[in-house]
Design a protein around this motif. Sequence first.
Motif, PDB file in Angstrom:
ATOM      1  N   ALA A   1      -1.449  -4.744  -5.128  1.00  0.00           N
ATOM      2  CA  ALA A   1      -1.853  -3.336  -5.201  1.00  0.00           C
ATOM      3  C   ALA A   1      -3.159  -3.166  -5.971  1.00  0.00           C
TER       4      ALA A   1
ATOM      5  N   ASP B   1       4.010   5.654  -5.580  1.00  0.00           N
ATOM      6  CA  ASP B   1       4.413   5.304  -6.948  1.00  0.00           C
ATOM      7  C   ASP B   1       5.820   4.727  -7.025  1.00  0.00           C
TER       8      ASP B   1
ATOM      9  N   HIS C   1       0.841  -1.202   0.000  1.00  0.00           N
ATOM     10  CA  HIS C   1       0.000   0.000   0.000  1.00  0.00           C
ATOM     11  C   HIS C   1       0.878   1.255   0.000  1.00  0.00           C
TER      12      HIS C   1
ATOM     13  N   THR D   1       2.442  -5.850  -7.420  1.00  0.00           N
ATOM     14  CA  THR D   1       1.559  -5.158  -8.366  1.00  0.00           C
ATOM     15  C   THR D   1       0.165  -5.767  -8.328  1.00  0.00           C
TER      16      THR D   1
ATOM     17  N   SER E   1       2.476   1.706  -3.367  1.00  0.00           N
ATOM     18  CA  SER E   1       1.464   2.119  -4.340  1.00  0.00           C
ATOM     19  C   SER E   1       1.146   3.608  -4.213  1.00  0.00           C
TER      20      SER E   1
END
Length: 144
Positions: A34, A23, A17, A31, A20
Motif C-alpha cells: 500500500a 481503511d 488498493h 501495508t 487501503s
Amino acid sequence: MFSPTQTDVRRFFCAVHAKSTQDQPMEAIETLAAQWIAEHPEYHGELGDVDAALARMGSTSPETDNPFLHLSMHLSISEQCSIDQPPGIRQAVELLTARRGDLHEAHHEVMECLGRMLWESQRSGRPPDGQAYIEHVRQRATKD
C-alpha cells in the motif's frame, strides 16, 4: 517458496488498493504494498478495477508501464533490503538512496539493475548474478 501467477499478483495489488482506500486492516506485506501504491497515483485507476486488470493480462504496450510488474519490483527490492539478500544489497540501496536523497527514486534505479540481472540470467541460462547486481547498484550510488 511462493510462486504467484500473474492473476494472483493482479488480484493482490487490486485487493490491497481496495483495502487501503477503505481503511481496512492489512497484513504486513499488504501495508508495504500500500505504501508503494500510494507513491504511484497514476496506477490507482487500473488498481481500482480487478476485472479490467485481469482482462488486460497479456496485452502490453511499449508506451505504458505495467503497474503490477512495477509494484512487484518495489516489493522485491524492499524484501531484499529487509533480509539483505543478496548479501550487500541493503547497504548498496542505502548508499544510492543517500546519494539521490529519495528512496523512491533510488528504487527506480535499482529496478533497472534488477531487470538487467534477470535479463542477463535468462539470456545466458545461468543463475542470477547477485554480486553483479549489487555492483551495478553501487556504481549508480557513486556516479552523478
